[in-house]
Scaffold this motif. Structure first.
Motif, PDB file in Angstrom:
ATOM      1  N   MET A   1       0.878  -1.072   0.041  1.00 53.10           N
ATOM      2  CA  MET A   1       0.114  -0.096   0.100  1.00 53.10           C
ATOM      3  C   MET A   1       0.946   1.275  -0.125  1.00 53.10           C
ATOM      4  SD  MET A   1      -3.190  -0.680   2.506  1.00 53.10           S
ATOM      5  CE  MET A   1      -4.511  -2.384   1.964  1.00 53.10           C
ATOM      6  N   PRO A   2       0.220   2.217  -0.365  1.00 53.30           N
ATOM      7  CA  PRO A   2       1.015   3.618  -0.362  1.00 53.30           C
ATOM      8  C   PRO A   2       1.570   3.865   0.777  1.00 53.30           C
ATOM      9  CG  PRO A   2      -0.863   3.970  -1.545  1.00 53.30           C
ATOM     10  CD  PRO A   2      -1.089   2.538  -0.921  1.00 53.30           C
ATOM     11  N   GLU A  75      -2.194   3.483  -4.865  1.00 57.05           N
ATOM     12  CA  GLU A  75      -1.269   2.394  -4.968  1.00 57.05           C
ATOM     13  C   GLU A  75      -1.477   1.796  -6.384  1.00 57.05           C
ATOM     14  OE1 GLU A  75      -0.920  -2.294  -3.506  1.00 57.05           O
ATOM     15  OE2 GLU A  75      -2.367  -1.155  -2.514  1.00 57.05           O
ATOM     16  N   GLN A  78       0.879   3.857  -8.356  1.00 53.81           N
ATOM     17  CA  GLN A  78       2.257   3.247  -8.190  1.00 53.81           C
ATOM     18  C   GLN A  78       2.756   1.852  -8.828  1.00 53.81           C
ATOM     19  OE1 GLN A  78       2.896   3.291  -3.754  1.00 53.81           O
ATOM     20  NE2 GLN A  78       2.186   5.391  -3.499  1.00 53.81           N
TER      21      GLN A  78
END
Length: 211
Positions: A1-2, A75, A78
């Motif tokens: 996750m971020p 996420e 990313q």
């Protein structure tokens, strides 16, 4: 996750872990059922945190579920960024976003389901996928790669098409997801101004780290 900057002490670490556990629980609920009527008690139990901890981080369930969607879309962005590191062609970046999203229906089903169900309200969000796509569109327009006049308008068209791809990929698992994604990406690139042969070639390039 971020992730963000690591907390500086044990109290801050525990607080951050509790908040992330609540967000993770909300993400799971959104991906599984999309039902935001779950009680705070049920959410806290799924997160394995105390009921009272909820209000240390969120004022309402609405705020929590909004945070869960933002977290999931960040996420998602990313993951795409990591795959496309070093690619400079804005057309290839746009196309790869479609193609990687189709594959993520298998590799990251939770993220893809949240994108399908909640993405429309976040097409012009300041975080997640939207600012990355807007960046690529603006770069393409500035360089002459794209001939559309407005990156913001183009983002609406691109976002709507991507959400349609996600719905198709989840609703029709029998279809060839890679081919559907490449076809839709090719249509989008032609809409953005690429010639037909160029758009076809870009959308059939090997995906970095995958092919």
């Amino acid at each position: 996750m971020p992730t963000s900057a690591p907390p500086q002490n044990r109290f801050e670490r525990r607080r951050a872990e509790t908040r992330q556990a609540l967000v993770r629980a909300a993400r799971q609920i959104l991906a599984e059922t999309g039902d935001t009527s779950a009680s705070i008690q049920a959410i806290a139990e799924r997160a394995d945190v105390g009921f009272g901890s909820f209000y240390n981080h969120f004022e309402s369930k609405t705020e929590l579920f909004d945070a869960a969607v933002t977290d999931a879309l960040e996420e998602f962005g990313q993951v795409i960024d990591a795959r496309m590191e070093g690619v400079d062609d804005p057309a290839e970046l746009v196309a790869a976003g479609f193609r990687l999203t189709a594959r993520m229906a298998d590799s990251h089903p939770e993220l893809v389901r949240i994108l399908r169900d909640r993405g429309l309200a976040h097409i012009h969000s300041g975080s997640g996928l939207s600012p990355r796509a807007l960046r690529d569109l603006e770069t393409g327009i500035a360089s002459g790669r794209f001939t559309c006049g407005s990156a913001t308008t183009a983002l609406s068209a691109l976002g709507g098409t991507l959400l349609s791809l996600v719905a198709l990929r989840l609703d029709r698992p029998d279809l060839d997801g890679d081919e559907a994604a490449s076809d839709l990406a090719e249509m989008v690139l032609r809409m953005l101004g690429l010639a037909a042969d160029d758009a076809h070639e870009v959308t059939r390039r090997p995906l970095p780290g995958l092919d």
